[in-house]
Scaffold this active site. Structure first.
Site, PDB file in Angstrom:
ATOM      1  N   LYS A 206     -61.449  57.153 -55.615  1.00  0.00           N
ATOM      2  CA  LYS A 206     -60.200  56.512 -55.188  1.00  0.00           C
ATOM      3  C   LYS A 206     -59.118  56.642 -56.274  1.00  0.00           C
ATOM      4  O   LYS A 206     -57.955  56.962 -56.007  1.00  0.00           O
ATOM      5  CB  LYS A 206     -60.469  55.036 -54.881  1.00  0.00           C
ATOM      6  CG  LYS A 206     -59.272  54.156 -54.826  1.00  0.00           C
ATOM      7  CD  LYS A 206     -58.513  54.306 -53.543  1.00  0.00           C
ATOM      8  CE  LYS A 206     -57.179  53.606 -53.637  1.00  0.00           C
ATOM      9  NZ  LYS A 206     -56.631  53.211 -52.399  1.00  0.00           N
ATOM     10  N   CYS A 260     -50.136  51.207 -55.660  1.00  0.00           N
ATOM     11  CA  CYS A 260     -51.343  52.035 -55.781  1.00  0.00           C
ATOM     12  C   CYS A 260     -51.146  53.158 -56.787  1.00  0.00           C
ATOM     13  O   CYS A 260     -51.785  53.199 -57.828  1.00  0.00           O
ATOM     14  CB  CYS A 260     -51.696  52.639 -54.429  1.00  0.00           C
ATOM     15  SG  CYS A 260     -51.850  51.386 -53.170  1.00  0.00           S
TER      16      CYS A 260
HETATM   17  N1  SAJ Z   1     -43.054  60.016 -54.276  1.00  0.00           N
HETATM   18  C1  SAJ Z   1     -42.220  60.875 -54.964  1.00  0.00           C
HETATM   19  N2  SAJ Z   1     -42.271  62.219 -54.676  1.00  0.00           N
HETATM   20  C2  SAJ Z   1     -43.112  62.713 -53.721  1.00  0.00           C
HETATM   21  C3  SAJ Z   1     -43.974  61.826 -53.030  1.00  0.00           C
HETATM   22  C4  SAJ Z   1     -43.924  60.472 -53.337  1.00  0.00           C
HETATM   23  O1  SAJ Z   1     -41.420  60.480 -55.831  1.00  0.00           O
HETATM   24  O2  SAJ Z   1     -43.081  63.941 -53.504  1.00  0.00           O
HETATM   25  C5  SAJ Z   1     -43.029  58.569 -54.594  1.00  0.00           C
HETATM   26  C6  SAJ Z   1     -42.601  57.680 -53.429  1.00  0.00           C
HETATM   27  O3  SAJ Z   1     -41.214  57.627 -53.294  1.00  0.00           O
HETATM   28  C7  SAJ Z   1     -43.212  56.354 -53.829  1.00  0.00           C
HETATM   29  C8  SAJ Z   1     -44.500  56.759 -54.554  1.00  0.00           C
HETATM   30  O4  SAJ Z   1     -44.330  58.130 -54.884  1.00  0.00           O
HETATM   31  O5  SAJ Z   1     -42.370  55.670 -54.753  1.00  0.00           O
HETATM   32  C9  SAJ Z   1     -45.778  56.564 -53.768  1.00  0.00           C
HETATM   33  O6  SAJ Z   1     -45.614  56.900 -52.392  1.00  0.00           O
HETATM   34  P1  SAJ Z   1     -46.723  57.695 -51.558  1.00  0.00           P
HETATM   35  O7  SAJ Z   1     -46.189  57.906 -50.178  1.00  0.00           O
HETATM   36  O8  SAJ Z   1     -47.111  58.930 -52.286  1.00  0.00           O
HETATM   37  O9  SAJ Z   1     -48.027  56.764 -51.564  1.00  0.00           O
HETATM   38  P2  SAJ Z   1     -48.372  55.211 -51.215  1.00  0.00           P
HETATM   39  O10 SAJ Z   1     -48.333  54.455 -52.512  1.00  0.00           O
HETATM   40  O11 SAJ Z   1     -47.597  54.664 -50.074  1.00  0.00           O
HETATM   41  O12 SAJ Z   1     -49.908  55.352 -50.685  1.00  0.00           O
HETATM   42  C10 SAJ Z   1     -50.883  56.003 -51.516  1.00  0.00           C
HETATM   43  C11 SAJ Z   1     -51.647  57.049 -50.657  1.00  0.00           C
HETATM   44  N3  SAJ Z   1     -52.450  57.884 -51.547  1.00  0.00           N
HETATM   45  C12 SAJ Z   1     -52.353  59.247 -51.554  1.00  0.00           C
HETATM   46  O13 SAJ Z   1     -51.569  59.837 -50.854  1.00  0.00           O
HETATM   47  C13 SAJ Z   1     -53.282  59.973 -52.483  1.00  0.00           C
HETATM   48  C14 SAJ Z   1     -52.520  56.323 -49.623  1.00  0.00           C
HETATM   49  O14 SAJ Z   1     -53.326  57.257 -48.906  1.00  0.00           O
HETATM   50  C15 SAJ Z   1     -53.431  55.289 -50.326  1.00  0.00           C
HETATM   51  O15 SAJ Z   1     -54.225  54.572 -49.372  1.00  0.00           O
HETATM   52  C16 SAJ Z   1     -52.546  54.292 -51.040  1.00  0.00           C
HETATM   53  O16 SAJ Z   1     -51.774  55.013 -52.037  1.00  0.00           O
HETATM   54  C17 SAJ Z   1     -53.463  53.242 -51.683  1.00  0.00           C
HETATM   55  O17 SAJ Z   1     -53.606  52.142 -51.080  1.00  0.00           O
HETATM   56  O18 SAJ Z   1     -54.082  53.545 -52.705  1.00  0.00           O
END
Ligand code: SAJ
Length: 413
Positions: A206, A260
């Site tokens: 995870k 996360c």
């Molecule tokens: N972000 C960027 N650039 C990108 C992608 C995301 O700056 O190209 C930023 C977003 O704006 C945000 C952050 O990253 O601030 C996180 O967003 P996210 O959509 O990547 O992820 P979360 O936090 O909503 O959910 C993640 C997911 N994990 C993965 O994709 C590996 C989800 O599947 C998990 O269940 C969740 O964390 C968790 O609960 O751990």
């Protein structure tokens, strides 16, 4: 077929409550346990204490059928699922206090053949630690058949009720028998593959998934700083490089938020501080990005002030931690907006966040800050700072003509 007919879910938060509801939907008798009387009352009334699509329907159905109820105390059950928070202590070390408290509360209820599952995102060794707490409370159970397992959740907020069913799951058992029992329980609702391993590997899996994403976002964020130094458009650069069949660079932004991705990698750094070098650097790069954005905004504001002789009006577009949601937890956009409001005391700060009705606590009550519709904010601003690429902002780039624009998401390029 699972031999388990009753489950106690400890912690009725964003993961525990949906898990409780989906188990009940599939005929398992579920007792929810939470330290909050408000949460317990809400669930017993068949309602939900937070917003997640479809969850309310599942909960009200389960309560109506008599398959879901909630209490403050931990009852007897065939299996326990612990889904409590794992926050930080000082210096980014994980705080296992809530897990230990849950273990101490369930220990007196055990007879000797239960299954105890940890779902909270945890550092390697946390499930073993939970078992040790149980055995310290109940030395008589050391030779018993109590089984321990770790089964991390990976559902995306907003799609939880779908992804609980469709995602593959990793189940780590303290023994192969423990893993098999946990698998049988998750099979009551999970249609994805259920992959078996030991508890430490499951814990690490995870953390590694979220660290993978963090490291890749850090690469994009570092590129954005390098490109700013070299006068190159980072968005064009990434688009071009991604035409390579084996290159897939993520998008830079104002930093990484949520509860996360910005948290979990630190658990690996804490567990292997001298070895986890890329993971630590990624965290530092992503955590450093909001300050860089504030510095950019300061430089822009200074230029406008020099040209006009007055403090500029600044529009800040977006507060959420990612697009099209209302979740402000660990949001770099909110932190940037707060810094800007604090540092630009002479400026009017026009905050735009279409997903909230009022300013959050960090901004409320500040004389220089107002929550306004996007069009008004842009029209009145000298400097427009785009922090979240909400769909609602997509068509507004043209309205910024003649203004100084800092587009941290590349939405208007
Ligand atoms: N972000 C960027 N650039 C990108 C992608 C995301 O700056 O190209 C930023 C977003 O704006 C945000 C952050 O990253 O601030 C996180 O967003 P996210 O959509 O990547 O992820 P979360 O936090 O909503 O959910 C993640 C997911 N994990 C993965 O994709 C590996 C989800 O599947 C998990 O269940 C969740 O964390 C968790 O609960 O751990």
């Amino acid at each position: 077929m699972s031999e388990i007919s009753s489950v106690a879910v400890v912690g009725l938060g964003y993961i525990g409550l949906p898990t409780a509801a989906i188990l009940a939907e599939n005929g398992v008798r579920v007792h929810g346990v939470d330290v909050s009387q408000r949460t317990v009352d809400a669930v017993n009334a068949g309602t939900v204490p937070f917003v997640e699509p479809d969850l309310a329907d599942f909960v009200s159905r389960a309560v109506e059928k008599g398959l879901l109820s909630a209490t403050l105390d931990t009852p007897k059950a065939d299996a326990y699922i612990v889904a409590v928070p794992t926050p930080f202590k000082d210096g980014h070390a994980p705080d296992l206090g809530y897990i230990e408290a849950a273990a101490r509360a369930l220990a007196p209820q055990l007879s000797g053949d239960e299954l105890v599952i940890l779902e909270s995102t945890s550092p390697p060794g946390a499930t073993e630690r939970m078992a040790e707490v149980v055995y310290t409370e109940r030395p008589d159970l050391r030779e018993s058949k109590v089984d321990f397992a770790h089964c991390p959740e990976r559902v995306l907020p907003g799609r939880v009720m779908v992804e609980l069913v469709t995602n593959d799951r990793i189940v780590g058992g303290s023994t192969p028998r423990a893993a098999q029992r946990a698998k049988a329980l998750y099979e009551t609702f999970c249609e994805g593959q259920i992959l078996l391993t030991d508890t430490r590997t499951a814990e690490m899996a995870k953390l590694v998934e979220n660290s993978f994403r963090d490291v890749n976002i850090a690469f994009a964020n570092e590129l954005s700083l390098i490109c700013a130094e070299l006068g190159i458009d980072v968005w064009e650069l990434i688009e071009l490089a991604n035409h390579h069949p084996r290159v897939n660079i993520l998008q830079p932004g104002p930093g990484v938020g949520g509860h996360c991705i910005a948290v979990d990698p630190w658990f690996i750094v804490d567990a292997a501080p001298d070895t986890a070098r890329i993971i630590r650097a990624a965290r530092e790069i992503n955590d450093g990005k909001p300050k860089w954005v504030v510095d950019q905004a300061k430089a822009a504001a200074f230029d406008v002030q020099q040209a006009t002789g007055r403090a500029p009006v600044v529009a800040v577009l977006g507060l959420a931690f990612k697009p099209n949601i209302d979740d402000l937890r660990e949001s770099p956009a909110l932190n940037i907006a707060t810094e800007v409001a604090q540092q630009f005391t002479g400026s009017r700060i026009l905050v735009v966040e279409p997903h909230v009705e009022e300013l959050p606590a960090a901004l409320a009550g500040r004389e220089n800050v107002e929550l306004v519709p996007a069009e008004d904010g842009i029209r009145e601003a000298d400097v427009v700072l785009l922090l979240v690429d909400h769909d609602a902002f997509a068509g507004l780039g043209a309205a910024t003509e003649g203004k100084t624009v800092i587009d941290t998401r590349g939405q208007w390029r």
